[in-house]
Motif scaffolding. Structure first.
Motif, short mmCIF file in Angstrom:
data_model
loop_
_atom_site.label_atom_id
_atom_site.label_comp_id
_atom_site.label_asym_id
_atom_site.label_seq_id
_atom_site.Cartn_x
_atom_site.Cartn_y
_atom_site.Cartn_z
N PRO A 64 0.84 -1.21 0.00
CA PRO A 64 0.00 0.00 0.00
C PRO A 64 0.87 1.25 0.00
O PRO A 64 2.07 1.20 0.27
CB PRO A 64 -0.80 -0.13 1.30
N LEU A 65 0.27 2.39 -0.32
CA LEU A 65 0.99 3.67 -0.27
C LEU A 65 1.22 4.04 1.19
O LEU A 65 0.30 3.95 2.02
CB LEU A 65 0.17 4.76 -0.93
N ARG A 66 2.43 4.49 1.51
CA ARG A 66 2.67 4.99 2.87
C ARG A 66 2.02 6.37 3.02
O ARG A 66 1.78 7.05 2.01
CB ARG A 66 4.17 5.09 3.14
N PRO A 67 1.75 6.80 4.27
CA PRO A 67 1.02 8.08 4.46
C PRO A 67 1.64 9.23 3.69
O PRO A 67 0.92 10.04 3.08
CB PRO A 67 1.12 8.31 5.98
N ARG A 68 2.98 9.29 3.69
CA ARG A 68 3.62 10.41 3.00
C ARG A 68 3.42 10.33 1.49
O ARG A 68 3.17 11.34 0.83
CB ARG A 68 5.11 10.37 3.34
N GLU A 69 3.52 9.10 0.95
CA GLU A 69 3.27 8.92 -0.48
C GLU A 69 1.82 9.28 -0.81
O GLU A 69 1.53 9.88 -1.86
CB GLU A 69 3.52 7.47 -0.88
N PHE A 70 0.92 8.88 0.09
CA PHE A 70 -0.50 9.17 -0.13
C PHE A 70 -0.74 10.68 -0.14
O PHE A 70 -1.44 11.21 -1.03
CB PHE A 70 -1.34 8.50 0.96
N ALA A 71 -0.14 11.38 0.81
CA ALA A 71 -0.31 12.84 0.86
C ALA A 71 0.21 13.49 -0.42
O ALA A 71 -0.41 14.39 -0.98
CB ALA A 71 0.40 13.41 2.09
N ALA A 72 1.38 13.00 -0.89
CA ALA A 72 1.92 13.56 -2.13
C ALA A 72 0.98 13.27 -3.30
O ALA A 72 0.76 14.14 -4.16
CB ALA A 72 3.31 12.97 -2.40
N ALA A 73 0.42 12.05 -3.33
CA ALA A 73 -0.51 11.70 -4.41
C ALA A 73 -1.74 12.62 -4.39
O ALA A 73 -2.25 13.02 -5.44
CB ALA A 73 -0.93 10.23 -4.30
N VAL A 74 -2.19 12.95 -3.18
CA VAL A 74 -3.37 13.82 -3.08
C VAL A 74 -3.03 15.22 -3.60
O VAL A 74 -3.81 15.81 -4.37
CB VAL A 74 -3.87 13.87 -1.62
N LEU A 75 -1.88 15.76 -3.20
CA LEU A 75 -1.54 17.10 -3.69
C LEU A 75 -1.32 17.09 -5.20
O LEU A 75 -1.74 18.00 -5.91
CB LEU A 75 -0.31 17.63 -2.95
N ARG A 76 -0.65 16.03 -5.71
CA ARG A 76 -0.51 15.93 -7.16
C ARG A 76 -1.87 15.84 -7.83
O ARG A 76 -2.07 16.36 -8.93
CB ARG A 76 0.32 14.69 -7.53
N GLY A 77 -2.82 15.18 -7.17
CA GLY A 77 -4.18 15.09 -7.72
C GLY A 77 -4.81 16.45 -7.86
O GLY A 77 -5.50 16.72 -8.85
N GLN A 78 -4.56 17.34 -6.89
CA GLN A 78 -5.07 18.72 -7.03
C GLN A 78 -4.40 19.39 -8.24
O GLN A 78 -5.05 20.10 -9.01
CB GLN A 78 -4.75 19.55 -5.78
N GLY A 79 -3.09 19.15 -8.39
CA GLY A 79 -2.37 19.75 -9.51
C GLY A 79 -2.83 19.22 -10.86
O GLY A 79 -2.80 19.95 -11.87
N GLN A 80 -3.28 17.96 -10.88
CA GLN A 80 -3.68 17.34 -12.15
C GLN A 80 -4.94 17.99 -12.74
O GLN A 80 -5.26 17.73 -13.91
CB GLN A 80 -3.93 15.85 -11.95
N VAL A 81 -5.65 18.79 -11.97
CA VAL A 81 -6.79 19.51 -12.55
C VAL A 81 -6.30 20.36 -13.72
O VAL A 81 -7.02 20.57 -14.69
CB VAL A 81 -7.49 20.38 -11.49
N THR A 82 -5.06 20.81 -13.65
CA THR A 82 -4.46 21.51 -14.80
C THR A 82 -3.37 20.66 -15.45
O THR A 82 -2.47 21.20 -16.08
CB THR A 82 -3.88 22.87 -14.36
N PHE A 83 -3.46 19.34 -15.30
CA PHE A 83 -2.54 18.39 -15.97
C PHE A 83 -1.11 18.52 -15.50
O PHE A 83 -0.18 18.21 -16.24
CB PHE A 83 -2.60 18.54 -17.49
N LEU A 84 -0.90 18.97 -14.26
CA LEU A 84 0.44 19.12 -13.73
C LEU A 84 0.58 18.24 -12.49
O LEU A 84 -0.02 18.53 -11.46
CB LEU A 84 0.69 20.59 -13.36
N PRO A 85 1.36 17.16 -12.57
CA PRO A 85 1.52 16.27 -11.42
C PRO A 85 2.51 16.89 -10.43
O PRO A 85 3.53 16.29 -10.10
CB PRO A 85 2.06 14.98 -12.04
N SER A 86 2.19 18.08 -9.94
CA SER A 86 3.13 18.84 -9.12
C SER A 86 2.58 19.00 -7.71
O SER A 86 1.49 19.55 -7.51
CB SER A 86 3.35 20.21 -9.77
N VAL A 87 3.39 18.53 -6.74
CA VAL A 87 2.99 18.67 -5.34
C VAL A 87 2.86 20.15 -4.97
O VAL A 87 1.89 20.56 -4.31
CB VAL A 87 4.02 17.96 -4.43
N ALA A 88 3.83 20.95 -5.44
CA ALA A 88 3.81 22.37 -5.08
C ALA A 88 2.56 23.06 -5.64
O ALA A 88 1.87 23.80 -4.93
CB ALA A 88 5.07 23.05 -5.61
#
Lengths: 320, 320, 320
Positions: free
Chosen positions: A3-27
């Motif tokens: 499974p994804l570790r909590p930190r990986e999961f958090a990064a995936a969630v922030l990248r998911g927000q970024g993907q609304v504009t097609f950018l897999p970017s945590v920042a």
């Protein structure tokens, strides 16, 4: 598969927000999160919780780990939660529970869209969000515990009225609100923060987005859209997304694709009132349908035009 | 690849006019051009310029040279220009500019339709025209510089009224106008010229077209369509196109496919008011949607029925 | 290929009735036939004759013998005849003739749906019925010899009104009517007979159907559907079909697919008023569109989720 570790999961969630504009970017995802909170703490919460639920549901159902890590299973859920909050009112418990369920359902719809569009070499974009939230918005007035507004939104389409002349203030507000409307927020200062998020992730993407926004606004003005509909960002948000998708998102970023993307941005802007007219009698908002339909057409056609560098499956940053 | 020489280009444009009825015939295209001019010089000009712009745009974007030469990249643009002229009024500068843009956009839509339908062994027919012009017609009232008619065309669908009895005059006018409506013209004498064009290109195709027209009119009468809707050609034009496509166009011309084509012509006629009812609340005309939808269904089904000689990709004159 | 002998043909027709619930069972088909007759002798006749005409038309057109024997070419025709009788009135000669034609046309539409959905590994379910009867219902008011009701059914969608509290009587009637509405009948005693037919064919299928029905009714109640719309079976019939299709029909019957099927049943119930709102302005009833759309999405998505045992082409009893 571990499974994804909590930190990986958090990064995936922030990248998911970024993907609304097609950018897999945590920042970018982090800045987008702040921007949504600036629109109202409920929206920040709906957006973040939606992305998390969608990402988690996809992982539970056994979706591909790479897709989950890149945030590709989160952005439709983010928009679904925001869309339901906007349509049904964010402060009802019924809306929160329905958004929770909707984020699960949109994960299934994303799987289906991938199954149907994948063999054609097409990405599913925000189609799962549009389908899920349009269906819920159309259905909602039929259910008394989730619809708190009395009448439906259904109305015959109306011709445009009002002045078409634009002042500098309209232009500035419309330009910034065009970014905000991507996340269904109307405030120009939210759009300014979202543009900042784009800049943080990729200066090229931010430039493409600005050009797309300008192309959309120029098209709307040239065709005679009422100034009010340009100043509130309605004319620009689909154009921004089309430009991002066609130049750098799913086609390589170069001069030919930039030109193609700006034509697409103009077409999506012209298509906006068409979608509105089709959905108005049933009471459905436009969401990002003009972007989805235009981009799918332009991506499908791109394979016929060798000068655009074709699009290969999985090409572009958003598809990893 | 060498570019098309002017003479080749001119032939491709005339073949493009002929392809509206699936005939890559320079002679038919020339006669069709005259017929459109008989409907009004603006319509002749819109049709010819539309075909030329579409053909040129496809060549510029690098579309397949054989497709361009056969006129397959011209006919949707021809109809797009004519459709926009009919919906928005031919004498506005805004209409002419929009038609120019529309002929470019429909070339992209044609590329997309080929990408999606090609692997299924299906031709795109006039789907790109229908999509492009229906979307523009629905969007137009939202833009003040292109819409000069005040109200939208949106209205609830209404039940048929008026007498259903047909006199010989109604029959003759309806039969000829059925050909004219293929090019969105209502005049019977334009239809007579168009039938002449079909005869010039292929006596067999002209006979199939006449039978399809008669099947459509007979179906409309039997179901109780108002006489006025038969006499103006509305009941026949989709039937003509279905018959041409299913018998000789995309399936081989033989007795079994002729029977199949006439059933298809009847179905398309019955489907006409269904499309009208679906589009009426949004304000969209029917165009050739009934033909497109019926023919795609009948072609897709034909592969399951061995007696029809199946359809292979690229079979039939229209696909070269 | 040798033709079907009379006894084989009769068995294929009864299996065709059974296939409405994805059960190729002669016994279930026989009981369903009785149930329809209990709703009115005309409905029994329309259902049986429809299945027979569809089965015969498919055989004449040369459809696959195994498909015909399993009743897979009959159930859409059965529903088409019943649907036209319900919409146009069963006692008009025009309705009977149109139903005859419709059962032929739906066979062609079934061939087309198989051609388009087969390569994606998806069954065509009752999509051919929904397309054919929705189109006919929308078109009918345009034809005076087949429409005997004066006004069209078109109306803007309305918000739900009326109490949401359910008594035991509402629950019992709603539960049984949910089975009846699968065949477009509103009577609870017809539903009781149909449930008996399911039990005769497969106890497991009957249990799954009951659970699906309960999931649909619970969803409708939780969302706040008016009690009247639950008590008349409207909230349950799509849910029953979704559950049957996703657990045992086209996915293997196990705990994971049962859970997936019940989620699907809930989604289809929520989607019901969405379809109603989309079709209301054109005047079309909902039929089984919510079931078809939900099931196609859930089946397409299932391939992405390994825990569901995927679906292979031809898997499940209904596809033999």
């Amino acid at each position: 598969m571990p499974p994804l570790r909590p930190r990986e999961f958090a990064a995936a969630v922030l990248r998911g927000q970024g993907q609304v504009t097609f950018l897999p970017s945590v920042a970018a995802g982090g800045v987008f999160c702040l921007a949504l909170t600036a629109a109202g703490w409920e929206y920040g919460l709906y957006g973040l919780a939606g992305t998390a639920v969608g990402t988690g549901a996809a992982r539970l159902l056994g979706a591909d780990r790479d897709r989950v890590s890149l945030g590709l299973e989160g952005f439709n859920a983010c928009l679904t939660a925001l869309g339901l909050a906007a349509v049904l009112g964010p402060r009802h418990l019924s809306t929160a529970l329905l958004a929770l369920a909707g984020c699960g359902v949109v994960t299934v719809v994303t799987g289906a869209a991938g199954h149907l569009l994948g063999p054609l070499g097409l990405p599913s974009l925000t189609l799962p969000f549009c389908l899920t939230v349009s269906a819920t918005a159309a259905a909602a007035p039929g259910f008394r515990r989730i619809w708190h507004q009395g009448e439906t939104l259904a109305a015959p389409p109306r011709p445009a009225t009002g002045p078409t002349g634009l002042g500098p203030d309209d232009l500035a507000r419309g330009f910034l609100s065009g970014f905000a409307e991507i996340f269904l927020a109307p405030q120009w200062h939210v759009g300014a923060l979202l543009l900042l998020g784009l800049l943080v992730a990729s200066r090229r993407a931010a430039a493409v987005a600005c050009l797309g926004n300008a192309a959309g606004m120029a098209t709307a003005w040239a065709l005679g859209a009422p100034a009010a509909g340009i100043a509130d960002g309605t004319a620009g948000y689909n154009a921004v997304l089309v430009a991002l998708a066609l130049c750098g998102g799913f086609l390589p970023a170069r001069a030919a694709t930039l030109a193609y993307a700006l034509v697409g941005a103009a077409v999506a802007t012209a298509a906006g009132p068409a979608v509105a007219a089709l959905l108005a009698p049933s009471g459905g908002p436009v969401f990002t349908w003009p972007f989805v339909l235009t981009t799918l057409v332009f991506l499908a056609a791109a394979t016929s035009f060798p000068r655009l560098g074709a699009h290969r499956r999985g090409a572009g940053p958003a598809e990893g």
